[in-house]
Design a protein around this motif. Structure first.
Motif, PDB file in Angstrom:
ATOM      1  N   TYR A 233     -23.609 -15.598  -7.373  1.00 47.30           N
ATOM      2  CA  TYR A 233     -24.608 -14.589  -7.714  1.00 47.30           C
ATOM      3  C   TYR A 233     -24.017 -13.605  -8.721  1.00 47.30           C
ATOM      4  CZ  TYR A 233     -26.882 -16.262  -3.437  1.00 47.30           C
ATOM      5  OH  TYR A 233     -27.473 -17.048  -2.477  1.00 47.30           O
ATOM      6  N   SER A 234     -24.854 -13.146  -9.660  1.00 45.71           N
ATOM      7  CA  SER A 234     -24.354 -12.175 -10.643  1.00 45.71           C
ATOM      8  C   SER A 234     -24.095 -10.840  -9.936  1.00 45.71           C
ATOM      9  CB  SER A 234     -25.360 -11.983 -11.780  1.00 45.71           C
ATOM     10  OG  SER A 234     -26.583 -11.473 -11.307  1.00 45.71           O
ATOM     11  N   VAL A 235     -22.989 -10.199 -10.282  1.00 49.08           N
ATOM     12  CA  VAL A 235     -22.676  -8.912  -9.644  1.00 49.08           C
ATOM     13  C   VAL A 235     -23.465  -7.780 -10.315  1.00 49.08           C
ATOM     14  CG1 VAL A 235     -20.411  -9.570  -8.756  1.00 49.08           C
ATOM     15  CG2 VAL A 235     -20.573  -8.635 -11.059  1.00 49.08           C
ATOM     16  N   GLN A 236     -23.973  -8.067 -11.517  1.00 44.70           N
ATOM     17  CA  GLN A 236     -24.809  -7.091 -12.215  1.00 44.70           C
ATOM     18  C   GLN A 236     -26.099  -7.774 -12.665  1.00 44.70           C
ATOM     19  OE1 GLN A 236     -21.735  -6.284 -14.900  1.00 44.70           O
ATOM     20  NE2 GLN A 236     -21.249  -4.275 -14.074  1.00 44.70           N
ATOM     21  N   PRO A 237     -27.149  -6.991 -12.874  1.00 48.97           N
ATOM     22  CA  PRO A 237     -28.444  -7.602 -13.194  1.00 48.97           C
ATOM     23  C   PRO A 237     -28.535  -8.165 -14.609  1.00 48.97           C
ATOM     24  CG  PRO A 237     -28.615  -5.229 -13.290  1.00 48.97           C
ATOM     25  CD  PRO A 237     -27.240  -5.527 -12.793  1.00 48.97           C
ATOM     26  N   VAL A 238     -29.461  -9.091 -14.761  1.00 49.95           N
ATOM     27  CA  VAL A 238     -29.762  -9.717 -16.053  1.00 49.95           C
ATOM     28  C   VAL A 238     -31.255  -9.480 -16.299  1.00 49.95           C
ATOM     29  CG1 VAL A 238     -29.864 -11.937 -17.272  1.00 49.95           C
ATOM     30  CG2 VAL A 238     -27.970 -11.458 -15.707  1.00 49.95           C
ATOM     31  N   LEU A 239     -31.643  -9.319 -17.563  1.00 47.73           N
ATOM     32  CA  LEU A 239     -33.064  -9.114 -17.872  1.00 47.73           C
ATOM     33  C   LEU A 239     -33.841 -10.407 -17.680  1.00 47.73           C
ATOM     34  CD1 LEU A 239     -33.484  -6.947 -21.087  1.00 47.73           C
ATOM     35  CD2 LEU A 239     -33.996  -6.317 -18.740  1.00 47.73           C
ATOM     36  N   GLU A 252     -28.256 -15.330 -24.882  1.00 48.34           N
ATOM     37  CA  GLU A 252     -27.179 -15.531 -23.904  1.00 48.34           C
ATOM     38  C   GLU A 252     -26.358 -14.256 -23.754  1.00 48.34           C
ATOM     39  OE1 GLU A 252     -24.821 -18.992 -24.887  1.00 48.34           O
ATOM     40  OE2 GLU A 252     -25.951 -20.148 -23.409  1.00 48.34           O
ATOM     41  N   VAL A 253     -26.062 -13.891 -22.505  1.00 50.04           N
ATOM     42  CA  VAL A 253     -25.210 -12.721 -22.244  1.00 50.04           C
ATOM     43  C   VAL A 253     -24.108 -13.108 -21.261  1.00 50.04           C
ATOM     44  CG1 VAL A 253     -26.970 -10.960 -22.704  1.00 50.04           C
ATOM     45  CG2 VAL A 253     -26.777 -11.903 -20.408  1.00 50.04           C
ATOM     46  N   SER A 254     -22.948 -12.473 -21.408  1.00 51.86           N
ATOM     47  CA  SER A 254     -21.833 -12.728 -20.485  1.00 51.86           C
ATOM     48  C   SER A 254     -22.005 -11.885 -19.234  1.00 51.86           C
ATOM     49  CB  SER A 254     -20.502 -12.369 -21.147  1.00 51.86           C
ATOM     50  OG  SER A 254     -20.242 -13.255 -22.188  1.00 51.86           O
ATOM     51  N   THR A 255     -21.931 -12.533 -18.080  1.00 52.51           N
ATOM     52  CA  THR A 255     -22.149 -11.838 -16.813  1.00 52.51           C
ATOM     53  C   THR A 255     -21.107 -12.273 -15.792  1.00 52.51           C
ATOM     54  OG1 THR A 255     -24.507 -11.883 -17.300  1.00 52.51           O
ATOM     55  CG2 THR A 255     -23.909 -11.346 -15.057  1.00 52.51           C
ATOM     56  N   GLY A 256     -20.672 -11.325 -14.965  1.00 53.82           N
ATOM     57  CA  GLY A 256     -19.709 -11.627 -13.906  1.00 53.82           C
ATOM     58  C   GLY A 256     -20.420 -12.171 -12.674  1.00 53.82           C
ATOM     59  N   PHE A 257     -19.772 -13.130 -11.987  1.00 52.55           N
ATOM     60  CA  PHE A 257     -20.364 -13.741 -10.789  1.00 52.55           C
ATOM     61  C   PHE A 257     -19.428 -13.666  -9.589  1.00 52.55           C
ATOM     62  CE2 PHE A 257     -23.082 -15.512 -13.991  1.00 52.55           C
ATOM     63  CZ  PHE A 257     -24.299 -15.715 -13.345  1.00 52.55           C
ATOM     64  N   HIS A 258     -20.040 -13.591  -8.410  1.00 56.65           N
ATOM     65  CA  HIS A 258     -19.308 -13.652  -7.141  1.00 56.65           C
ATOM     66  C   HIS A 258     -19.803 -14.885  -6.393  1.00 56.65           C
ATOM     67  CE1 HIS A 258     -17.289 -12.284  -3.494  1.00 56.65           C
ATOM     68  NE2 HIS A 258     -18.385 -12.625  -2.840  1.00 56.65           N
ATOM     69  N   CYS A 259     -18.874 -15.683  -5.869  1.00 55.28           N
ATOM     70  CA  CYS A 259     -19.260 -16.937  -5.214  1.00 55.28           C
ATOM     71  C   CYS A 259     -19.087 -16.885  -3.699  1.00 55.28           C
ATOM     72  CB  CYS A 259     -18.435 -18.094  -5.770  1.00 55.28           C
ATOM     73  SG  CYS A 259     -18.755 -18.361  -7.521  1.00 55.28           S
ATOM     74  N   LEU A 260     -19.965 -17.606  -3.029  1.00 57.23           N
ATOM     75  CA  LEU A 260     -19.928 -17.738  -1.567  1.00 57.23           C
ATOM     76  C   LEU A 260     -19.994 -19.219  -1.221  1.00 57.23           C
ATOM     77  CD1 LEU A 260     -22.664 -15.074  -0.748  1.00 57.23           C
ATOM     78  CD2 LEU A 260     -20.237 -14.800  -0.282  1.00 57.23           C
ATOM     79  N   PRO A 261     -19.404 -19.625  -0.074  1.00 58.85           N
ATOM     80  CA  PRO A 261     -19.552 -21.029   0.336  1.00 58.85           C
ATOM     81  C   PRO A 261     -21.040 -21.368   0.441  1.00 58.85           C
ATOM     82  CG  PRO A 261     -17.966 -19.884   1.727  1.00 58.85           C
ATOM     83  CD  PRO A 261     -18.618 -18.837   0.870  1.00 58.85           C
ATOM     84  N   GLU A 276     -22.419  -5.397  -4.634  1.00 63.33           N
ATOM     85  CA  GLU A 276     -21.111  -4.745  -4.438  1.00 63.33           C
ATOM     86  C   GLU A 276     -20.069  -5.772  -3.994  1.00 63.33           C
ATOM     87  OE1 GLU A 276     -20.468  -1.754  -5.368  1.00 63.33           O
ATOM     88  OE2 GLU A 276     -22.520  -1.090  -5.736  1.00 63.33           O
ATOM     89  N   LYS A 277     -19.772  -6.699  -4.878  1.00 64.65           N
ATOM     90  CA  LYS A 277     -18.801  -7.757  -4.579  1.00 64.65           C
ATOM     91  C   LYS A 277     -17.836  -7.885  -5.752  1.00 64.65           C
ATOM     92  CE  LYS A 277     -20.962  -9.481  -0.818  1.00 64.65           C
ATOM     93  NZ  LYS A 277     -20.355  -9.501   0.515  1.00 64.65           N
ATOM     94  N   SER A 278     -16.692  -8.495  -5.484  1.00 67.38           N
ATOM     95  CA  SER A 278     -15.714  -8.687  -6.556  1.00 67.38           C
ATOM     96  C   SER A 278     -16.208  -9.771  -7.519  1.00 67.38           C
ATOM     97  CB  SER A 278     -14.372  -9.107  -5.959  1.00 67.38           C
ATOM     98  OG  SER A 278     -14.541 -10.318  -5.237  1.00 67.38           O
ATOM     99  N   GLU A 279     -15.737  -9.694  -8.749  1.00 67.61           N
ATOM    100  CA  GLU A 279     -16.130 -10.680  -9.756  1.00 67.61           C
ATOM    101  C   GLU A 279     -15.147 -11.841  -9.729  1.00 67.61           C
ATOM    102  OE1 GLU A 279     -16.041 -10.800 -14.536  1.00 67.61           O
ATOM    103  OE2 GLU A 279     -17.101  -9.068 -13.713  1.00 67.61           O
ATOM    104  N   ASP A 280     -15.654 -13.052  -9.462  1.00 68.56           N
ATOM    105  CA  ASP A 280     -14.785 -14.233  -9.401  1.00 68.56           C
ATOM    106  C   ASP A 280     -14.575 -14.863 -10.779  1.00 68.56           C
ATOM    107  OD1 ASP A 280     -14.496 -13.962  -6.674  1.00 68.56           O
ATOM    108  OD2 ASP A 280     -16.255 -15.175  -6.220  1.00 68.56           O
ATOM    109  N   PHE A 281     -15.611 -14.850 -11.589  1.00 70.68           N
ATOM    110  CA  PHE A 281     -15.494 -15.411 -12.939  1.00 70.68           C
ATOM    111  C   PHE A 281     -16.655 -14.895 -13.785  1.00 70.68           C
ATOM    112  CE2 PHE A 281     -18.308 -18.203 -10.692  1.00 70.68           C
ATOM    113  CZ  PHE A 281     -19.257 -18.589 -11.630  1.00 70.68           C
ATOM    114  N   SER A 282     -16.558 -15.158 -15.079  1.00 70.89           N
ATOM    115  CA  SER A 282     -17.604 -14.725 -16.003  1.00 70.89           C
ATOM    116  C   SER A 282     -18.255 -15.953 -16.629  1.00 70.89           C
ATOM    117  CB  SER A 282     -16.970 -13.847 -17.087  1.00 70.89           C
ATOM    118  OG  SER A 282     -17.941 -13.459 -18.012  1.00 70.89           O
TER     119      SER A 282
END
Length: 300
Positions: A233-239, A252-261, A276-282
């Motif tokens: 899931y993106s940690v910040q919103p996208v339009l 296209e925009v660069s966005t940080g994601f947090h992953c869950l099992p 409110e989660k850490s960013e795993d990758f962009s």
């Protein structure tokens, strides 16, 4: 002899008289918009591909007093023209071009060019006068030294005491460019597009025609973490386009994601725009910048 001396001295004094103005100009900062370029207070150039029909926060007083807010959007009638909205205390001022003519409304009442210059009756003072093909607004008690607008170009200078207290696309006016792309949540955007999108003001009413909203997105493709599939899931919103609308323009925009099992579900409340989660990758994802709606969102 004395007369000759005075003649020689006059130009020298004129040069010195200009010095304080030059110093003030360099300290004060100016935000400029011309065609598709925005130059921030700190002199950084941004390519301004503004999403359609939506107001963006160009500059606002970010101190607790929140004295002013300056909004801009591309004109619906003419893509080259810009619409400006200025909020100052009890004043709501719209400046725009319609049918090739300059128009202005103050608190929703049209004020024709013939009635300029305009000066408010009450304190703090708001003054609007004709300047070239457009107008110049000043309201120094509110923090606006000058705001010049002619439909195509826009220049804004805050007062000297607003130095470092502004935020928005025009920036902080603090001579520091490290946090130039700071978004409303305080984090720094990964690219200019992401930054500009973050300062969109969602429409307060459906009739405004801005059919975009900030949404947290789920990554469509499965990412292997420790060999297992995961939901990200993106940690910040996208339009993204509002419900009932589909995108006609994307970027296209660069966005940080947090992953869950994949077996862990994440319940995202409607309207939540920050995770409110850490960013795993962009990852680059699609953001919508213009929408087509089958039915008016007002009917929903």
């Amino acid at each position: 002899h004395h007369a000759k001396e005075n003649v020689l001295q006059t130009p020298t004094w004129n040069i010195f008289a200009e010095a304080p103005k030059l110093i003030m100009d360099s300290i004060q900062g100016e935000c400029k918009v011309a065609q598709d370029q925005i130059t921030t207070f700190n002199g950084v150039d941004l390519a301004s591909a503004l999403p359609e029909n939506c107001y963006n926060v160009l500059a606002q007083d970010c101190s607790p007093e929140m004295k002013f807010m300056v909004l801009m959007r591309n004109s619906k009638e003419s893509p080259n023209h810009k619409d400006i909205n200025v909020k100052l205390g009890e004043y709501d001022i719209d400046m725009y071009y319609s049918a090739d003519a300059f128009k202005m409304k103050i608190n929703n009442l049209e004020v024709s060019e013939e009635h300029l210059p305009y000066k408010s009756f009450n304190y703090p003072t708001v003054e609007i006068k004709k300047k070239g093909n457009g107008v110049s607004l000043s309201a120094s008690e509110y923090g606006i030294d000058s705001l010049d607008y002619d439909g195509l170009t826009f220049k804004f200078r805050p007062t000297i005491w607003m130095k470092g207290k502004t935020c928005g696309i025009c920036g902080h006016n603090d001579d520091e460019s490290e946090k130039e792309l700071q978004m409303p949540d305080g984090s720094v955007a990964k690219d200019q597009m992401r930054f500009i999108h973050s300062w969109i003001l969602p429409a307060e009413s459906c009739s405004e025609g801005c059919n975009l909203k900030h949404t947290l997105v789920k990554l469509e493709k499965a990412i292997a973490t420790d060999g297992a599939k995961a939901k990200c899931y993106s940690v910040q919103p996208v339009l993204r386009c509002a419900k009932g609308c589909s995108p006609v323009k994307t970027v296209e925009v660069s966005t940080g994601f947090h992953c869950l099992p994949s077996d862990v579900s994440l319940d995202l409340p409607e309207g939540q725009i920050r995770l409110e989660k850490s960013e795993d990758f962009s990852e680059k994802v699609e953001a919508h910048t213009a929408c087509s709606c089958e039915t008016s969102p007002c009917a929903a």
